[in-house]
Design a protein around this motif. Structure first.
Motif, PDB file in Angstrom:
ATOM      1  N   LEU A   7       1.125  -1.100   0.175  1.00 42.38           N
ATOM      2  CA  LEU A   7      -0.045   0.407   0.185  1.00 42.38           C
ATOM      3  C   LEU A   7       0.683   1.460   0.122  1.00 42.38           C
ATOM      4  O   LEU A   7       0.424   2.298  -0.240  1.00 42.38           O
ATOM      5  CB  LEU A   7      -0.768  -0.003   0.996  1.00 42.38           C
ATOM      6  CG  LEU A   7      -2.058  -0.831   1.318  1.00 42.38           C
ATOM      7  CD1 LEU A   7      -2.553  -1.027   2.312  1.00 42.38           C
ATOM      8  CD2 LEU A   7      -2.805  -1.095  -0.029  1.00 42.38           C
ATOM      9  N   ASP A   8       1.645   1.935   0.419  1.00 43.38           N
ATOM     10  CA  ASP A   8       2.783   2.228   0.238  1.00 43.38           C
ATOM     11  C   ASP A   8       3.716   2.492  -1.460  1.00 43.38           C
ATOM     12  O   ASP A   8       3.804   3.517  -1.944  1.00 43.38           O
ATOM     13  CB  ASP A   8       4.091   2.293   0.193  1.00 43.38           C
ATOM     14  CG  ASP A   8       4.830   1.275  -0.015  1.00 43.38           C
ATOM     15  OD1 ASP A   8       5.104   0.251  -0.661  1.00 43.38           O
ATOM     16  OD2 ASP A   8       6.473   1.132   0.992  1.00 43.38           O
ATOM     17  N   SER A   9       2.392   2.033  -2.304  1.00 44.11           N
ATOM     18  CA  SER A   9       2.396   1.908  -3.871  1.00 44.11           C
ATOM     19  C   SER A   9       1.648   2.794  -4.089  1.00 44.11           C
ATOM     20  O   SER A   9       0.264   2.575  -4.073  1.00 44.11           O
ATOM     21  CB  SER A   9       2.420   1.201  -4.743  1.00 44.11           C
ATOM     22  OG  SER A   9       1.687   1.471  -6.144  1.00 44.11           O
ATOM     23  N   PRO A  10       1.344   4.194  -4.913  1.00 45.14           N
ATOM     24  CA  PRO A  10      -0.434   4.883  -4.947  1.00 45.14           C
ATOM     25  C   PRO A  10      -0.876   3.717  -5.868  1.00 45.14           C
ATOM     26  O   PRO A  10      -1.705   3.968  -5.860  1.00 45.14           O
ATOM     27  CB  PRO A  10       0.528   6.207  -5.864  1.00 45.14           C
ATOM     28  CG  PRO A  10       2.031   5.803  -6.333  1.00 45.14           C
ATOM     29  CD  PRO A  10       2.310   4.768  -5.756  1.00 45.14           C
ATOM     30  N   TYR A  11      -0.195   2.892  -6.921  1.00 43.22           N
ATOM     31  CA  TYR A  11      -1.109   2.187  -8.171  1.00 43.22           C
ATOM     32  C   TYR A  11      -1.759   1.693  -7.098  1.00 43.22           C
ATOM     33  O   TYR A  11      -2.409   1.563  -7.482  1.00 43.22           O
ATOM     34  CB  TYR A  11      -0.047   1.358  -9.177  1.00 43.22           C
ATOM     35  CG  TYR A  11       1.227   3.015  -9.517  1.00 43.22           C
ATOM     36  CD1 TYR A  11       0.165   3.571 -10.725  1.00 43.22           C
ATOM     37  CD2 TYR A  11       2.241   3.427  -9.429  1.00 43.22           C
ATOM     38  CE1 TYR A  11       1.097   4.927 -10.618  1.00 43.22           C
ATOM     39  CE2 TYR A  11       2.876   3.868  -9.601  1.00 43.22           C
ATOM     40  CZ  TYR A  11       2.445   5.555 -10.711  1.00 43.22           C
ATOM     41  OH  TYR A  11       3.722   5.908 -10.691  1.00 43.22           O
ATOM     42  N   VAL A  12      -0.794   0.642  -6.196  1.00 38.58           N
ATOM     43  CA  VAL A  12      -1.545  -0.314  -5.364  1.00 38.58           C
ATOM     44  C   VAL A  12      -2.756   0.399  -4.213  1.00 38.58           C
ATOM     45  O   VAL A  12      -4.177  -0.247  -4.233  1.00 38.58           O
ATOM     46  CB  VAL A  12      -0.778  -1.488  -4.339  1.00 38.58           C
ATOM     47  CG1 VAL A  12      -1.670  -2.181  -3.965  1.00 38.58           C
ATOM     48  CG2 VAL A  12       0.089  -1.665  -5.259  1.00 38.58           C
ATOM     49  N   ARG A  13      -2.644   1.200  -4.111  1.00 35.67           N
ATOM     50  CA  ARG A  13      -3.729   1.793  -3.253  1.00 35.67           C
ATOM     51  C   ARG A  13      -4.647   2.484  -3.409  1.00 35.67           C
ATOM     52  O   ARG A  13      -5.629   2.043  -3.114  1.00 35.67           O
ATOM     53  CB  ARG A  13      -3.241   2.911  -1.952  1.00 35.67           C
ATOM     54  CG  ARG A  13      -3.336   3.739  -1.254  1.00 35.67           C
ATOM     55  CD  ARG A  13      -3.177   4.505  -0.141  1.00 35.67           C
ATOM     56  NE  ARG A  13      -4.067   5.003   0.736  1.00 35.67           N
ATOM     57  CZ  ARG A  13      -4.214   6.288   1.389  1.00 35.67           C
ATOM     58  NH1 ARG A  13      -3.093   7.184   0.636  1.00 35.67           N
ATOM     59  NH2 ARG A  13      -4.849   6.835   2.037  1.00 35.67           N
ATOM     60  N   ARG A  14      -4.897   2.709  -4.972  1.00 34.92           N
ATOM     61  CA  ARG A  14      -5.628   3.526  -5.710  1.00 34.92           C
ATOM     62  C   ARG A  14      -6.431   2.170  -5.728  1.00 34.92           C
ATOM     63  O   ARG A  14      -7.526   2.348  -5.835  1.00 34.92           O
ATOM     64  CB  ARG A  14      -5.485   4.347  -6.791  1.00 34.92           C
ATOM     65  CG  ARG A  14      -5.472   4.146  -8.273  1.00 34.92           C
ATOM     66  CD  ARG A  14      -4.028   4.852  -9.487  1.00 34.92           C
ATOM     67  NE  ARG A  14      -5.851   5.118  -9.939  1.00 34.92           N
ATOM     68  CZ  ARG A  14      -5.356   5.102 -11.498  1.00 34.92           C
ATOM     69  NH1 ARG A  14      -4.580   4.026 -11.559  1.00 34.92           N
ATOM     70  NH2 ARG A  14      -6.491   5.460 -11.445  1.00 34.92           N
ATOM     71  N   TYR A 201      -7.176   1.701   3.815  1.00 37.10           N
ATOM     72  CA  TYR A 201      -5.967   1.034   2.968  1.00 37.10           C
ATOM     73  C   TYR A 201      -5.565   2.679   3.174  1.00 37.10           C
ATOM     74  O   TYR A 201      -4.795   3.109   2.269  1.00 37.10           O
ATOM     75  CB  TYR A 201      -6.372   0.692   1.422  1.00 37.10           C
ATOM     76  CG  TYR A 201      -7.344  -0.369   1.553  1.00 37.10           C
ATOM     77  CD1 TYR A 201      -6.930  -1.987   1.866  1.00 37.10           C
ATOM     78  CD2 TYR A 201      -8.602  -0.252   0.775  1.00 37.10           C
ATOM     79  CE1 TYR A 201      -8.436  -2.842   1.414  1.00 37.10           C
ATOM     80  CE2 TYR A 201      -9.658  -1.462   1.081  1.00 37.10           C
ATOM     81  CZ  TYR A 201      -9.278  -2.446   1.381  1.00 37.10           C
ATOM     82  OH  TYR A 201      -9.894  -3.999   1.084  1.00 37.10           O
ATOM     83  N   PRO A 202      -4.154   2.837   4.394  1.00 36.33           N
ATOM     84  CA  PRO A 202      -3.353   4.024   3.651  1.00 36.33           C
ATOM     85  C   PRO A 202      -2.449   3.174   3.907  1.00 36.33           C
ATOM     86  O   PRO A 202      -2.224   2.068   3.607  1.00 36.33           O
ATOM     87  CB  PRO A 202      -3.669   3.597   5.811  1.00 36.33           C
ATOM     88  CG  PRO A 202      -3.497   2.645   6.539  1.00 36.33           C
ATOM     89  CD  PRO A 202      -4.471   2.244   5.468  1.00 36.33           C
ATOM     90  N   ILE A 203      -1.395   4.388   4.021  1.00 36.56           N
ATOM     91  CA  ILE A 203      -0.326   3.811   2.972  1.00 36.56           C
ATOM     92  C   ILE A 203       1.093   3.356   4.167  1.00 36.56           C
ATOM     93  O   ILE A 203       0.071   3.758   5.624  1.00 36.56           O
ATOM     94  CB  ILE A 203       0.771   5.784   2.839  1.00 36.56           C
ATOM     95  CG1 ILE A 203       0.028   6.101   1.767  1.00 36.56           C
ATOM     96  CG2 ILE A 203       2.545   5.255   2.620  1.00 36.56           C
ATOM     97  CD1 ILE A 203       0.953   7.433   1.333  1.00 36.56           C
ATOM     98  N   GLU A 204       1.643   2.341   4.120  1.00 31.36           N
ATOM     99  CA  GLU A 204       1.703   1.593   5.148  1.00 31.36           C
ATOM    100  C   GLU A 204       3.152   0.796   4.419  1.00 31.36           C
ATOM    101  O   GLU A 204       3.265   0.428   3.081  1.00 31.36           O
ATOM    102  CB  GLU A 204       1.556   0.841   6.193  1.00 31.36           C
ATOM    103  CG  GLU A 204       0.399  -0.126   5.110  1.00 31.36           C
ATOM    104  CD  GLU A 204      -0.826  -0.983   5.900  1.00 31.36           C
ATOM    105  OE1 GLU A 204      -1.118  -0.143   7.032  1.00 31.36           O
ATOM    106  OE2 GLU A 204      -1.339  -2.287   5.925  1.00 31.36           O
TER     107      GLU A 204
END
Length: 204
Positions: A7-14, A201-204
């Motif tokens: 989730l520290d990937s912007p692509y995965v998180r979106r 789903y926070p950046i982590e």
């Protein structure tokens, strides 16, 4: 169905946030393309995050292609892109800029963290930094021109992608992109980051 990637990937998180809003049930498998390379390669030999394994075993990759698939399947009330062509083009412009900002932020992060210090290429860094700042300058201008457009309820893909990109940039290279210089983007991100799907789903 499994979403593979950190989730520290912007692509995965979106993708994770969007699947939540589409109402899609999925398992998130937090594998790093670096630390878990071999395990990731067993799922997708290309080792590209995000990768999405459908229930029939089909593997989709690239956040935009994954989301295009689910946008096509979504009922009208769940769609994250406008159906009107002009409104859709406007949102796609925003999404393109946000994805460009994500890409340039990733490149800056990799340059500083994966390349040996003695091999840093200053002209390349300057070029990428200029592109990153240009993307946010355009985004900020678009948000300033459309103060009532964002945030909407439910969230749009343009809002999700912009907020995810901005939060990622501030996470990895805040010293390059001063939040005070892009007040409209910062304001949008502050509001969107408070949405339950973003908090899940926070950046982590």
């Amino acid at each position: 169905m499994k979403l593979i990637g950190m989730l520290d990937s912007p692509y995965v998180r979106r993708v994770a946030v969007s699947l939540e809003l589409y109402g899609i049930t999925f398992e998130h498998q937090a594998l790093s393309v670096f630390r878990n390379f071999n395990e990731f390669a067993a799922i997708n030999p290309v080792v590209k995050a995000p990768s999405l394994v459908l229930d029939d075993g089909t593997v989709l990759m690239d956040s935009t292609l994954i989301l295009d698939y689910f946008e096509a399947l979504a009922v009208p009330a769940k769609k994250l892109l406008p159906q009107d062509s002009l409104a859709r083009a406007s949102d796609l412009q925003v999404i393109g800029l946000a994805l460009a900002a994500s890409e340039k932020s990733v490149q800056i992060y990799y340059e500083h963290n994966l390349r040996p210090q003695e091999k840093l290429h200053t002209p390349w860094l300057e070029r990428v930094t200029g592109q990153l700042l240009a993307a946010y300058a355009q985004l900020d201008g678009l948000l300033a021109e459309q103060p009532t457009k964002c945030p909407s309820l439910p969230l749009s893909q343009a809002e999700i992608t912009t907020a995810v990109a901005w939060s990622f940039t501030q996470y990895v290279c805040a010293e390059v992109v001063a939040a005070s210089e892009f007040a409209h983007v910062q304001r949008l991100a502050d509001k969107i980051e408070g949405h339950p799907a973003m908090l899940k789903y926070p950046i982590e």
